[in-house]
Design an enzyme around this catalytic site. Structure first.
Site, PDB file in Angstrom:
ATOM      1  N   ASP A   1      48.907  -3.134 -57.455  1.00 55.89           N
ATOM      2  CA  ASP A   1      48.667  -4.101 -58.515  1.00 55.89           C
ATOM      3  C   ASP A   1      49.925  -4.205 -59.395  1.00 55.89           C
ATOM      4  O   ASP A   1      50.853  -3.389 -59.294  1.00 55.89           O
ATOM      5  CB  ASP A   1      47.413  -3.729 -59.326  1.00 55.89           C
ATOM      6  CG  ASP A   1      46.801  -4.959 -59.999  1.00 55.89           C
ATOM      7  OD1 ASP A   1      47.517  -5.971 -60.148  1.00 55.89           O
ATOM      8  OD2 ASP A   1      45.612  -4.907 -60.376  1.00 55.89           O
TER       9      ASP A   1
ATOM     10  N   GLU B   1      41.313 -10.029 -67.736  1.00 59.47           N
ATOM     11  CA  GLU B   1      41.379  -8.565 -67.688  1.00 59.47           C
ATOM     12  C   GLU B   1      41.823  -7.926 -69.012  1.00 59.47           C
ATOM     13  O   GLU B   1      42.608  -8.471 -69.748  1.00 59.47           O
ATOM     14  CB  GLU B   1      42.319  -8.119 -66.567  1.00 59.47           C
ATOM     15  CG  GLU B   1      43.648  -8.855 -66.574  1.00 59.47           C
ATOM     16  CD  GLU B   1      44.610  -8.346 -65.525  1.00 59.47           C
ATOM     17  OE1 GLU B   1      44.544  -7.183 -65.159  1.00 59.47           O
ATOM     18  OE2 GLU B   1      45.447  -9.146 -65.077  1.00 59.47           O
TER      19      GLU B   1
HETATM   20  C1  BGC Z   1      48.812  -9.768 -65.259  1.00 59.59           C
HETATM   21  C2  BGC Z   1      50.025 -10.480 -64.880  1.00 59.59           C
HETATM   22  C3  BGC Z   1      50.592 -10.902 -66.228  1.00 59.59           C
HETATM   23  C4  BGC Z   1      51.014  -9.633 -66.935  1.00 59.59           C
HETATM   24  C5  BGC Z   1      51.503  -9.903 -68.307  1.00 59.59           C
HETATM   25  C6  BGC Z   1      49.312  -8.458 -65.782  1.00 59.59           C
HETATM   26  O1  BGC Z   1      48.327  -7.516 -65.947  1.00 59.59           O
HETATM   27  O2  BGC Z   1      47.912  -9.765 -64.188  1.00 59.59           O
HETATM   28  O3  BGC Z   1      49.819 -11.405 -63.904  1.00 59.59           O
HETATM   29  O4  BGC Z   1      51.626 -11.818 -66.139  1.00 59.59           O
HETATM   30  O5  BGC Z   1      49.985  -8.684 -66.992  1.00 59.59           O
HETATM   31  O6  BGC Z   1      51.809  -8.707 -68.956  1.00 59.59           O
HETATM   32  C1  BGC Z   2      45.426  -7.944 -61.842  1.00 62.84           C
HETATM   33  C2  BGC Z   2      45.208  -8.435 -60.442  1.00 62.84           C
HETATM   34  C3  BGC Z   2      46.063  -9.639 -60.183  1.00 62.84           C
HETATM   35  C4  BGC Z   2      47.505  -9.318 -60.463  1.00 62.84           C
HETATM   36  C5  BGC Z   2      48.449 -10.463 -60.228  1.00 62.84           C
HETATM   37  C6  BGC Z   2      46.877  -7.806 -62.172  1.00 62.84           C
HETATM   38  O1  BGC Z   2      47.073  -7.549 -63.523  1.00 62.84           O
HETATM   39  O2  BGC Z   2      44.755  -6.716 -62.020  1.00 62.84           O
HETATM   40  O3  BGC Z   2      43.858  -8.715 -60.216  1.00 62.84           O
HETATM   41  O4  BGC Z   2      45.876 -10.072 -58.866  1.00 62.84           O
HETATM   42  O5  BGC Z   2      47.634  -8.912 -61.794  1.00 62.84           O
HETATM   43  O6  BGC Z   2      48.382 -11.403 -61.232  1.00 62.84           O
END
Ligand code: BGC
Ligand code: BGC
Length: 594
Positions: free
Chosen positions: A294, A486
């Site tokens: 991830d 998230e």
């Molecule tokens: C997200 C990313 C996002 C980033 C920003 C991650 O947890 O899934 O796709 O751009 O955090 O800090």
């Molecule tokens: C998330 C994933 C996601 C990735 C890419 C992460 O923060 O947990 O589910 O696919 O970012 O954006």
């Protein structure tokens, strides 16, 4: 004779036509894909192999580095995007990335990944389907497969060849901000719908399909207090019973990738967990594809950045979503191989899996986007399927003779700003990472859907604050949650927002009968609202096609959705799940019709 000859010629033409039209669902076999992967692997240098294991975020993409380092994958995480995010703009961008990959010595195509979680949700004006929680309420695998095929089409038309979906978490605590990314607290519904999504996304790689990704392996839905990236304290037996079946099904249905979870099991981070990643997923389940880490997750493994790479790769991670400092990652992994801390065998296994996926996904044959496909993104035909999904996802929790509505009433008042807000309907992971309110993309809001449904003599009034109710035949209040994704969506208290609270007070003061349409990514214990209303309909996060709500509420279709999660009566009952002996306001599986 002449007649017979021409008949014969005609038959030949028909036969030839049938042969040239290859059955599109015939993806290439695993055997052929691995054979090709092995042949290519034999030609690769260590640097080329490590490049394949590297995934970088488009926000830091340096085009010449893609060629120089032979980067295996690019993603556009949360908020990363080019200036033009219509399908055509995205496709041009992804094609440009691809052209840099194809300049490498072995011309290995890149696989572009994106969070297409409910449609091609980072493409402007693409159709946005209900989030998984709504599809869980429909519990209709045929529909989910159809949706996934459209998601694949619209994603691929935007240049993406890999969706980080389906999330097959089984969320067991509503405080978790990712509850809506799961189909259901019922593991059997999750397994069936997750597999259906895999089949739909990965159908016909030659023309339509994109690689799927079952995530987040494993235990993400079972963390203590529903904390995102938290700790799951369950026994192995429980984890296997509750969470493993969805992965077994996804693997059986050929899922090409799996994403490891940020979460831990009894304090041990999944990204460093060789037992679950390698012994269980790869060996026991016989998962053939590759494991992606991830976003920046290796960092959480502790130690120096080099030590985190060592732990993650040796645990079984095949491709690393680095996503920013790829040069350091490449240096680290190269040194680790030279120092024999990561074996060449491990590297070869990882790269073989990555190449296998790229062959399966048809990237070597057609690495670029199809320009004509971009024109069909967000088509009426695709929107009709989303509308059907909205209809099927509605769950009626209460109805004291309020619905269905007549189409020739004189006046209907819809209250609350969510009644006229595409952004709220779509929720998180829509254009932006966290989603947002407002007209984020093209679609139909609830007020417009009602206007579309009624007779020409009916007045549909939109009242943001709940005033102007006089003379209304029916009053419907739209309440719910404001978009989140998230961890920002984690809550310790699940209640109405202050503005919804005010609105609800205004409506109560009027003393009039009202119904509630509830937009949310999870059950919320709004017990007073439910008891004061004449009817209460959970629409989850329906996406862009609110006409599907009107289809049901005006009686053209009967409600059929059933609660995919137990609906708690109060905060103190959370976590609450099927079979735990706690008393729910509505049980998982509940849902009325008329
Ligand atoms: C997200 C990313 C996002 C980033 C920003 C991650 O947890 O899934 O796709 O751009 O955090 O800090
Ligand atoms: C998330 C994933 C996601 C990735 C890419 C992460 O923060 O947990 O589910 O696919 O970012 O954006």
């Amino acid at each position: 004779m002449k007649k017979i000859l021409s008949l014969f010629a005609l038959l030949l033409i028909i036969a030839a036509g049938a042969c040239s039209k290859k059955k599109t669902s015939d993806n290439i076999s695993d055997e052929i894909a691995f054979k090709k992967a092995d042949e290519l692997l034999a030609k690769m240098t260590l640097a080329e192999k490590i490049g394949q294991m590297t995934q970088i975020d488009s926000s830091v993409v340096n085009f010449t580095d893609i060629t120089e380092y032979g980067i295996g994958s690019v993603l556009s995480g949360g908020d990363a995007m080019p200036s033009d995010i219509h399908a055509k703009g995205w496709a041009e961008y992804c094609d440009r990335v691809q052209s840099m990959a194809l300049k490498t010595r072995l011309a290995i195509p890149i696989i572009y990944g994106i969070d297409s979680l409910h449609g091609s949700n980072k493409t402007m004006n693409a159709v946005i389907f209900p989030h998984h929680i709504g599809l869980g309420a429909s519990n209709n695998p045929v529909l989910v497969e159809k949706i996934a095929r459209i998601t694949a089409f619209e994603s691929r038309a935007s240049g993406f060849r890999w969706a980080f979906s389906p999330c097959v978490a089984v969320p067991l605590d509503e405080r978790w901000g990712r509850t809506y990314e799961g189909f259901s607290e019922d593991g059997s519904i999750t397994a069936a719908l997750g597999a259906a999504e895999v089949r739909g996304l990965q159908d016909s790689f030659e023309t339509n399909g994109i690689a799927a990704c079952a995530k987040h392996f494993i235990g993400d839905g079972g963390t203590q207090h529903g904390i995102d990236q938290g700790d799951c304290l369950m026994s192995e037996k429980e984890i296997r019973e509750k969470f493993l079946p969805a992965y077994e099904e996804a693997v059986k249905n050929g899922v090409l990738t799996v994403m490891a979870s940020y979460s831990s099991i009894k304090g041990e981070k999944m990204h460093g967990n060789r037992y679950w990643l390698t012994d269980v997923l790869k060996k026991e389940l016989k998962f053939k594809g590759f494991i992606i880490s991830d976003f920046d997750a290796l960092k959480q493994l502790g130690g120096t950045s080099k030590q985190t790479v060592e732990k993650g790769i040796n645990a079984g991670i095949d491709m690393v979503m680095v996503p920013y400092d790829y040069k350091t990652f490449i240096t680290n992994l190269t040194e680790l191989v030279e120092e024999k801390k990561v074996s060449e065998e491990r590297i070869n296994d990882a790269v073989r899996r990555i190449l296998y996926v790229k062959y399966k996904a048809g990237l070597f044959d057609s690495p670029y986007s199809d320009k004509d496909a971009a024109l069909k993104v967000g088509s009426a035909e695709h929107r009709a399927v989303a509308r059907e999904a909205v209809r099927e996802s509605l769950v009626v929790l209460k109805n004291d003779n309020f619905f269905p509505l007549k189409k020739d009433l004189k006046k209907i008042v819809l209250c609350g700003d969510r009644a006229s807000d595409i952004g709220s309907q779509c929720g998180g992971w829509t254009i932006d990472w966290q989603g947002s309110t407002g007209k984020v993309t093209q679609g139909t809001d609830i007020v417009t859907a009602f206007k579309n449904a009624v007779s020409k003599n009916t007045e549909v009034v939109y009242s943001k604050d709940g005033s102007g109710l006089d003379g209304a035949d029916k009053i419907i209040v739209v309440l719910g949650e404001t978009p989140y994704a998230e961890y920002k969506g984690d809550r310790t208290e699940l209640t109405l927002s202050p503005s919804d609270e005010d609105l609800f007070e205004n409506i109560k003061k009027s003393g009039k009968d009202f119904a509630v349409i509830f937009i949310s990514g999870r059950p919320i214990p709004v017990t007073e609202v439910i008891s004061k209303s004449k009817a209460f309909v959970a629409v989850w996060l329906p996406g862009t096609e609110a006409d599907g709500i009107a289809d049901v509420l005006f009686g053209d279709h009967k409600p059929k959705g059933k609660l995919p999660f137990t609906w708690p009566a109060s905060m103190k009952d959370i976590p609450i799940n099927k079979g735990d002996g706690k008393k729910a306001l509505f049980d998982c599986g509940y849902g009325l019709s008329w």
